[in-house]
Design an enzyme around this catalytic site. Structure first.
Site, PDB file in Angstrom:
ATOM      1  N   ASN A   1       0.846  -1.191   0.000  1.00 52.68           N
ATOM      2  CA  ASN A   1       0.000   0.000   0.000  1.00 52.68           C
ATOM      3  C   ASN A   1       0.886   1.248   0.000  1.00 52.68           C
ATOM      4  O   ASN A   1       1.559   1.547   0.978  1.00 52.68           O
ATOM      5  CB  ASN A   1      -0.894  -0.020   1.244  1.00 52.68           C
ATOM      6  CG  ASN A   1      -1.962   1.058   1.227  1.00 52.68           C
ATOM      7  OD1 ASN A   1      -1.834   2.050   0.523  1.00 52.68           O
ATOM      8  ND2 ASN A   1      -3.006   0.870   2.010  1.00 52.68           N
TER       9      ASN A   1
ATOM     10  N   SER B   1      -2.230   5.211   1.037  1.00 49.14           N
ATOM     11  CA  SER B   1      -3.079   5.665   2.138  1.00 49.14           C
ATOM     12  C   SER B   1      -2.878   7.161   2.344  1.00 49.14           C
ATOM     13  O   SER B   1      -1.743   7.623   2.481  1.00 49.14           O
ATOM     14  CB  SER B   1      -2.735   4.916   3.426  1.00 49.14           C
ATOM     15  OG  SER B   1      -3.394   5.514   4.527  1.00 49.14           O
TER      16      SER B   1
ATOM     17  N   ASN C   1      -3.567   8.777   4.920  1.00 47.41           N
ATOM     18  CA  ASN C   1      -3.448   9.066   6.354  1.00 47.41           C
ATOM     19  C   ASN C   1      -2.042   8.913   6.895  1.00 47.41           C
ATOM     20  O   ASN C   1      -1.810   9.147   8.083  1.00 47.41           O
ATOM     21  CB  ASN C   1      -4.411   8.142   7.130  1.00 47.41           C
ATOM     22  CG  ASN C   1      -5.843   8.287   6.662  1.00 47.41           C
ATOM     23  OD1 ASN C   1      -6.340   9.395   6.480  1.00 47.41           O
ATOM     24  ND2 ASN C   1      -6.510   7.171   6.421  1.00 47.41           N
TER      25      ASN C   1
ATOM     26  N   LYS D   1      -1.104  -1.120  -4.313  1.00 43.41           N
ATOM     27  CA  LYS D   1      -2.361  -0.375  -4.212  1.00 43.41           C
ATOM     28  C   LYS D   1      -2.095   1.105  -4.433  1.00 43.41           C
ATOM     29  O   LYS D   1      -1.309   1.725  -3.707  1.00 43.41           O
ATOM     30  CB  LYS D   1      -2.999  -0.598  -2.841  1.00 43.41           C
ATOM     31  CG  LYS D   1      -4.396   0.002  -2.708  1.00 43.41           C
ATOM     32  CD  LYS D   1      -5.064  -0.462  -1.422  1.00 43.41           C
ATOM     33  CE  LYS D   1      -6.511   0.011  -1.338  1.00 43.41           C
ATOM     34  NZ  LYS D   1      -7.204  -0.520  -0.144  1.00 43.41           N
TER      35      LYS D   1
ATOM     36  N   ASN E   1      -7.310   3.313  -3.931  1.00 46.23           N
ATOM     37  CA  ASN E   1      -7.486   3.639  -2.527  1.00 46.23           C
ATOM     38  C   ASN E   1      -8.491   4.792  -2.385  1.00 46.23           C
ATOM     39  O   ASN E   1      -9.142   5.175  -3.350  1.00 46.23           O
ATOM     40  CB  ASN E   1      -6.132   4.018  -1.913  1.00 46.23           C
ATOM     41  CG  ASN E   1      -6.026   3.650  -0.444  1.00 46.23           C
ATOM     42  OD1 ASN E   1      -6.970   3.813   0.313  1.00 46.23           O
ATOM     43  ND2 ASN E   1      -4.860   3.165  -0.041  1.00 46.23           N
ATOM     44  N   THR E   2      -8.585   5.342  -1.181  1.00 40.35           N
ATOM     45  CA  THR E   2      -9.471   6.490  -0.951  1.00 40.35           C
ATOM     46  C   THR E   2      -8.860   7.759  -1.542  1.00 40.35           C
ATOM     47  O   THR E   2      -7.684   7.792  -1.905  1.00 40.35           O
ATOM     48  CB  THR E   2      -9.726   6.677   0.546  1.00 40.35           C
ATOM     49  OG1 THR E   2      -8.450   6.827   1.216  1.00 40.35           O
ATOM     50  CG2 THR E   2     -10.452   5.490   1.130  1.00 40.35           C
TER      51      THR E   2
ATOM     52  N   GLY F   1     -16.265   5.195  -0.699  1.00 44.89           N
ATOM     53  CA  GLY F   1     -17.671   4.972  -1.011  1.00 44.89           C
ATOM     54  C   GLY F   1     -18.110   5.591  -2.326  1.00 44.89           C
ATOM     55  O   GLY F   1     -17.307   5.876  -3.217  1.00 44.89           O
TER      56      GLY F   1
ATOM     57  N   TYR G   1     -15.890  -2.392   0.263  1.00 41.79           N
ATOM     58  CA  TYR G   1     -15.544  -1.910   1.593  1.00 41.79           C
ATOM     59  C   TYR G   1     -16.712  -1.161   2.249  1.00 41.79           C
ATOM     60  O   TYR G   1     -17.372  -1.661   3.138  1.00 41.79           O
ATOM     61  CB  TYR G   1     -14.313  -0.991   1.535  1.00 41.79           C
ATOM     62  CG  TYR G   1     -13.010  -1.720   1.393  1.00 41.79           C
ATOM     63  CD1 TYR G   1     -12.360  -2.238   2.512  1.00 41.79           C
ATOM     64  CD2 TYR G   1     -12.405  -1.892   0.154  1.00 41.79           C
ATOM     65  CE1 TYR G   1     -11.151  -2.905   2.398  1.00 41.79           C
ATOM     66  CE2 TYR G   1     -11.201  -2.570   0.020  1.00 41.79           C
ATOM     67  CZ  TYR G   1     -10.579  -3.062   1.150  1.00 41.79           C
ATOM     68  OH  TYR G   1      -9.387  -3.732   1.029  1.00 41.79           O
ATOM     69  N   SER G   2     -16.950   0.053   1.810  1.00 45.72           N
ATOM     70  CA  SER G   2     -17.914   0.935   2.484  1.00 45.72           C
ATOM     71  C   SER G   2     -19.311   0.320   2.570  1.00 45.72           C
ATOM     72  O   SER G   2     -19.986   0.436   3.600  1.00 45.72           O
ATOM     73  CB  SER G   2     -17.991   2.292   1.765  1.00 45.72           C
ATOM     74  OG  SER G   2     -16.757   2.967   1.846  1.00 45.72           O
TER      75      SER G   2
END
Length: 248
Positions: free
Chosen positions: A44, A47, A49, A85, A114-115, A136, A186-187
């Site tokens: 990954n 991300s 974050n 990812k 990813n997001t 989402g 996921y969401s």
């Protein structure tokens, strides 16, 4: 990817530590300790974050990372395919670099995507400006477009796991047509629970029948006609060659 009968498939998602100065060491340590238990491994690099993580998607750092992690996989978890990812926020030139690296290394596939750090104008929540990755439905179209682009850039030779805003059979179908070979959810699992998988699978099966497809493999990459028909021809040739061998 394989798993014993009646058991799920376990994927291990690996990233660097937030305060680490040795990114490659973090990933290879994760492979050494967790790889033996994994059915597949995820590198990954996207991300939102973890500060600085997305810089690993640049060409040279990504090449160094994937070369090192595939070597670690070969040593500690030779049974496990490795997927990288990526983020949905990459520019075209950045996606071109990722595609080049993926094709140069022994990586087994990509997870797209990813997001996102972006905040679409369509968001209505008063908390829409909060920091962090957005997932989402708001990223559905963007992730699908990223799948389509990466599929084209890799000439359909690198398997793609499609993820991002999948909430229906139609969503899964669109990502398969864009070039995904597998789909992750996921969401929507949060909103509907595990039963959503059966619903999506049923809706997808209905769409395949309605559009004249016999199986999921026949849909993959259908949006990219040149690549799609070339792959169909290759599969037919392989089938004919296999039949010749059996006949002989």
């Amino acid at each position: 990817m394989t798993a014993p009968p009646n058991q799920g498939i376990l994927g291990v998602n690996l990233g660097k530590n937030k305060t680490s100065d040795d990114e490659i060491g973090d990933y290879t340590t994760g492979i050494r300790k967790l790889g033996p238990y994994a059915d597949y491994l995820v590198i990954n690099v996207s991300s939102p974050n973890t500060p600085g993580l997305r810089s690993l998607q640049q060409r040279e750092p990504l090449h160094n990372l994937l070369t090192s992690t595939t070597k670690a996989r070969d040593e500690y978890a030779p049974h496990a395919p490795v997927y990288v990812k990526i983020a949905p926020d990459l520019s075209l030139s950045e996606m071109e670099d990722v595609a080049a690296v993926v094709m140069e290394t022994d990586i087994d596939g990509m997870i797209v995507s990813n997001t996102t750090n972006a905040r679409p104008e369509s968001l209505v929540s008063p908390k829409k400006r909060e920091v962090g990755g957005l997932s989402g439905a708001p990223i559905k179209n963007r992730s699908t477009e990223c799948i389509r682009t990466m599929y084209k850039l890799t000439n359909g030779t690198i398997p793609i796991i499609g993820v991002g805003g999948v909430g229906s059979g139609r969503d899964a179908y669109d990502k398969l047509k864009a070039g995904a070979s597998l789909i992750q959810v996921y969401s929507m699992m949060v909103y509907e629970g595990p039963g959503v998988v059966s619903r999506i699978r049923k809706e997808l099966a209905d769409l395949l029948v309605e559009n004249g497809y016999k199986n999921v493999e026949d849909v993959v990459g259908a949006d990219c006609e040149d690549i799609y028909w070339r792959r169909i021809e290759e599969r037919v040739k392989k089938r004919m060659e296999a039949e010749k061998v059996v006949t002989v």
